[in-house]
Design an enzyme around this catalytic site. Structure first.
Site, PDB file in Angstrom:
ATOM      1  N   SER A 190     -52.885 -72.360  30.162  1.00 21.26           N
ATOM      2  CA  SER A 190     -52.407 -70.981  29.986  1.00 21.26           C
ATOM      3  C   SER A 190     -51.431 -70.525  31.071  1.00 21.26           C
ATOM      4  O   SER A 190     -51.622 -70.797  32.254  1.00 21.26           O
ATOM      5  CB  SER A 190     -53.607 -70.042  29.972  1.00 21.26           C
ATOM      6  OG  SER A 190     -53.163 -68.709  29.955  1.00 21.26           O
ATOM      7  N   LYS A 199     -62.212 -63.808  21.619  1.00 23.05           N
ATOM      8  CA  LYS A 199     -61.614 -62.521  21.222  1.00 23.05           C
ATOM      9  C   LYS A 199     -62.401 -61.802  20.120  1.00 23.05           C
ATOM     10  O   LYS A 199     -62.475 -60.585  20.113  1.00 23.05           O
ATOM     11  CB  LYS A 199     -60.192 -62.757  20.701  1.00 23.05           C
ATOM     12  CG  LYS A 199     -59.138 -62.851  21.774  1.00 23.05           C
ATOM     13  CD  LYS A 199     -57.802 -63.159  21.106  1.00 23.05           C
ATOM     14  CE  LYS A 199     -56.651 -62.550  21.832  1.00 23.05           C
ATOM     15  NZ  LYS A 199     -55.353 -62.870  21.215  1.00 23.05           N
TER      16      LYS A 199
END
Ligand code: NAD
Length: 293
Positions: free
Chosen positions: A23, A74
């Site tokens: 990331s 999420k």
């Protein structure tokens, strides 16, 4: 690499996801903290769904100001929070947790990031019709935020796969909870796609079509789908230029890749967590972000 001077005052903010080592998010957040003069470091934590509840308890116990959240967390982190923002509720996803004195609030900033990147690039779809392809996480966030921000009409196209039900649900939610009119169409109907694009101000690809393993591919058959005054955007940020954006550029359209969405979702998350907004021009230069290539 220059190291942040860590003291007893230094605070920690993390990103909880798995896998996450690739990331760019910690680098983006750390660059923003540095620019804002904040004594905070951002690290990536490999946390999957089985460890998420403990990790959120840890966040509370360590009194961290919040956390960034990515997949697979999420869509499940809301279970461990005290409140969810209206947009996060409509999207069924959270990418930012804000800790207000032990009270945890979940937000989604992906759609905010997309809408802010349009504004930054002098594109204004408010009160207009747009066509957006996609039924996954990115598409839902963009479609919901566009509706909440005041886009008049959204034509949503998606292919017939396991995500299609999301798109149908998004249409239902937009029509019942916002002033925007949403409609669903099958992506397999390319004549319909062409007609909806022709009557739209802006077109967005919010699917993975165009990035690995579908790099160099698009569902748009030819450049006759684009007109010179059209605005064509892609949520994909790697590669910087998808096949679709190349075709749109060739047809004379104004184009925009997903790098801005990525940056502005981080800027919005920092603002929610820390109450400060970093200069986006500085961040674009620092991270080498451009909307087209
Ligand atoms: P997802 O797995 O939740 O959804 C995948 C979507 O792609 C679905 O709508 C699916 O129907 C569609 N799709 C897959 N193969 C397709 C094909 N051959 N033809 C047409 N549609 C196809 O993924 P996501 O999280 O929504 O991510 C989608 C894209 O958005 C990825 O490329 C991702 O990198 C990008 N993204 C960008 C940002 C940003 O900040 N710029 C943020 C999140 C995601």
């Amino acid at each position: 690499m220059e190291r942040h001077q860590i003291t007893g005052h230094t605070e920690l903010i993390g990103l909880m996801a798995y896998p996450i080592r690739h990331s760019q998010s910690p680098a983006t957040h750390n660059a923003a903290y540095e620019k804002l003069g904040l004594d905070i470091v951002n690290l990536a934590f490999e946390v999957d769904a089985s460890e998420l509840e403990d990790a959120i308890k840890g966040l509370r116990a360590l009194k961290l100001r919040g956390s960034n959240i990515s997949m697979p967390n999420k869509t499940i982190v809301h279970k461990y929070l005290d409140e969810i923002s209206p947009a996060a509720k409509l999207c069924g996803a959270v990418n930012t947790v804000v800790n207000k004195d032990g009270y945890l609030i979940g937000h989604i900033t992906d759609g905010i990031g997309y809408m802010q990147s349009l504004k930054d690039n002098h594109i204004d779809p408010i009160g207009k019709k747009v066509t957006i392809v996609g039924s996954g996480g990115a598409a839902t966030a963009v479609q919901i935020q566009a509706a909440l921000d005041g886009v008049a009409e959204i034509s949503i196209f998606a292919r017939d796969d396991k995500f299609k039900a999301n798109a149908l649900e998004t249409v239902e939610k937009i029509n019942s909870s916002t002033g925007c009119k949403a409609s669903f169409y099958p992506l397999e109907d390319l004549d319909c796609l062409k007609a909806e694009m022709a009557s739209s101000y802006l077109f967005t690809n919010a699917t993975g079509m165009g990035m690995k393993p579908m790099e160099g591919m698009t569902y748009i058959p030819d450049t006759s789908f684009f007109r010179p005054d059209f605005i064509v955007t892609d949520v994909i940020y790697s590669p910087h230029m998808t096949k679709m954006l190349e075709m749109a550029k060739e047809a004379g359209c104004k184009i925009m890749n997903g790098q801005g969405m990525m940056l502005f979702q981080a800027i919005a998350a920092i603002e929610l967590m820390l109450g400060q907004r970093v200069d986006s021009e500085y961040m674009k230069e620092k991270l080498g972000i451009r909307y087209e290539y």
